[in-house]
Scaffold this motif. Sequence first.
Motif, PDB file in Angstrom:
ATOM      1  N   GLU A  80       0.679  -1.311  -0.428  1.00 57.06           N
ATOM      2  CA  GLU A  80      -0.245  -0.351  -0.283  1.00 57.06           C
ATOM      3  C   GLU A  80       1.284   1.359  -0.257  1.00 57.06           C
ATOM      4  OE1 GLU A  80      -3.052   2.390   2.782  1.00 57.06           O
ATOM      5  OE2 GLU A  80      -3.471   0.201   2.622  1.00 57.06           O
ATOM      6  N   LYS A  81       0.233   2.265  -0.603  1.00 60.93           N
ATOM      7  CA  LYS A  81       1.189   3.413  -0.843  1.00 60.93           C
ATOM      8  C   LYS A  81       1.218   4.109   0.370  1.00 60.93           C
ATOM      9  CE  LYS A  81       0.691   3.621  -5.865  1.00 60.93           C
ATOM     10  NZ  LYS A  81       0.160   4.653  -6.877  1.00 60.93           N
ATOM     11  N   LYS A  83       0.271   7.801   2.182  1.00 62.74           N
ATOM     12  CA  LYS A  83      -0.693   9.078   2.273  1.00 62.74           C
ATOM     13  C   LYS A  83       0.253  10.113   2.435  1.00 62.74           C
ATOM     14  CE  LYS A  83      -5.028   6.153   2.975  1.00 62.74           C
ATOM     15  NZ  LYS A  83      -4.189   5.121   2.974  1.00 62.74           N
ATOM     16  N   GLN A  85      -0.241  14.010   2.633  1.00 62.93           N
ATOM     17  CA  GLN A  85      -1.160  15.281   2.131  1.00 62.93           C
ATOM     18  C   GLN A  85       0.445  16.562   1.815  1.00 62.93           C
ATOM     19  OE1 GLN A  85      -3.871  16.726   2.922  1.00 62.93           O
ATOM     20  NE2 GLN A  85      -3.485  18.018   2.025  1.00 62.93           N
ATOM     21  N   ALA A 108       3.293  12.674   6.324  1.00 64.84           N
ATOM     22  CA  ALA A 108       2.487  11.988   5.127  1.00 64.84           C
ATOM     23  C   ALA A 108       2.518  10.141   6.729  1.00 64.84           C
ATOM     24  CB  ALA A 108       3.527  10.962   4.324  1.00 64.84           C
ATOM     25  N   THR A 109       2.063   9.563   6.131  1.00 59.41           N
ATOM     26  CA  THR A 109       1.084   7.799   7.279  1.00 59.41           C
ATOM     27  C   THR A 109       1.308   7.187   6.632  1.00 59.41           C
ATOM     28  OG1 THR A 109      -0.803   8.624   6.490  1.00 59.41           O
ATOM     29  CG2 THR A 109       0.014   9.844   8.684  1.00 59.41           C
ATOM     30  N   ASP A 110       2.118   5.939   6.646  1.00 56.59           N
ATOM     31  CA  ASP A 110       1.730   4.341   6.209  1.00 56.59           C
ATOM     32  C   ASP A 110       1.287   3.451   7.096  1.00 56.59           C
ATOM     33  OD1 ASP A 110       3.546   3.233   3.891  1.00 56.59           O
ATOM     34  OD2 ASP A 110       3.807   2.039   5.846  1.00 56.59           O
ATOM     35  N   ASN A 111       0.966   2.649   5.727  1.00 62.28           N
ATOM     36  CA  ASN A 111       0.084   1.388   6.756  1.00 62.28           C
ATOM     37  C   ASN A 111       0.803   0.378   7.749  1.00 62.28           C
ATOM     38  OD1 ASN A 111       1.136   0.830   4.174  1.00 62.28           O
ATOM     39  ND2 ASN A 111      -0.686  -1.514   4.571  1.00 62.28           N
ATOM     40  N   SER A 148       3.859   7.842  -3.324  1.00 59.20           N
ATOM     41  CA  SER A 148       2.415   8.143  -3.573  1.00 59.20           C
ATOM     42  C   SER A 148       3.205  10.175  -3.941  1.00 59.20           C
ATOM     43  CB  SER A 148       2.055   8.492  -2.728  1.00 59.20           C
ATOM     44  OG  SER A 148       2.291   9.086  -0.918  1.00 59.20           O
ATOM     45  N   CYS A 150       2.535  14.729  -4.597  1.00 60.59           N
ATOM     46  CA  CYS A 150       1.680  16.178  -4.839  1.00 60.59           C
ATOM     47  C   CYS A 150       2.016  17.163  -5.478  1.00 60.59           C
ATOM     48  CB  CYS A 150       0.804  15.915  -2.942  1.00 60.59           C
ATOM     49  SG  CYS A 150       1.735  16.404  -2.167  1.00 60.59           S
TER      50      CYS A 150
END
Length: 297
Positions: A80-81, A83, A85, A108-111, A148, A150
Amino acid sequence: KPNIICPADITIDCQFVPSILLTGNATASDDCQSQIVISYTDQIVNNLPCGSIITRTFSAADICGNKSTCVQKITKRDIEKPKIQCPKDITIKCEEDPLPALTGSPSATDNCQSILAFKYSDITNPDDPCNIKITRTWTASDSCGNTSSCNQIIIKKDLLPPAIQNCGRSFTVPGLSVGTDCSAFVNIISPTATDNCNSITLTNNVTNTSNATATYPSGTTIITWTATDMCGNKAICMDTVIILPCGCGDTCATSSLIINTGYDPYSSAVLPINSASSAWTLVASPDAGLSLPLPST
């Protein structure tokens, strides 16, 4: 022995618990008995941040103690990438360096992972030098190569007017008679103007050029200098040119208040035109042909 069938091998995301509700359960049948107990044990073969392998051994046993087993391979991977901001879009002064310390950094956060790496790349559009647009692409990546991105928009804007130096001067020159005219040629060194970002145009209201050297009439002339940068920001300053009346002699330039020019030469004060208000007392006038003593203060 019972006949046992394992669920298919499966790959799940690293954040999930590999319960049989997610990964599947074995099924079993027996030729003689219907009561079969299914259980399992797990062995972690590889436990790395980007992927671990769990060997799950299922056992099926009937009430007579007959057993059979099968093995399911469960792979946990970080697929999973993160997330990300981006910081807010921002407008800065054209002379400022758009480093993240000024313009902001993303979050950013990661799972599965807590340590993430950030980098950015800029694309600058210089088409409008007064509003330079920078598109900054931020990228967050975890140690497993998931990324990811932005975009942040940074505008570098010219907000400040030019600065003018060597201005606010006063030039006093005796007038010379040419025919019926009283005037004087005055050589004026132009002020210097600088700008924080762009080129400058310097003009004055007398010649409409960057050079105010010219012939000036008797009296007071205000030179208004205007420095304009290419973004339309302006700065204004003024010089004063005073041409003394013709035929007045040295007395006018040293010890009298020249009413018609508004110039007090002794104190280098420029008064309103036709004003007699001064720190001096007018004791005589050149027009009367009188000797003019030094005025008192």
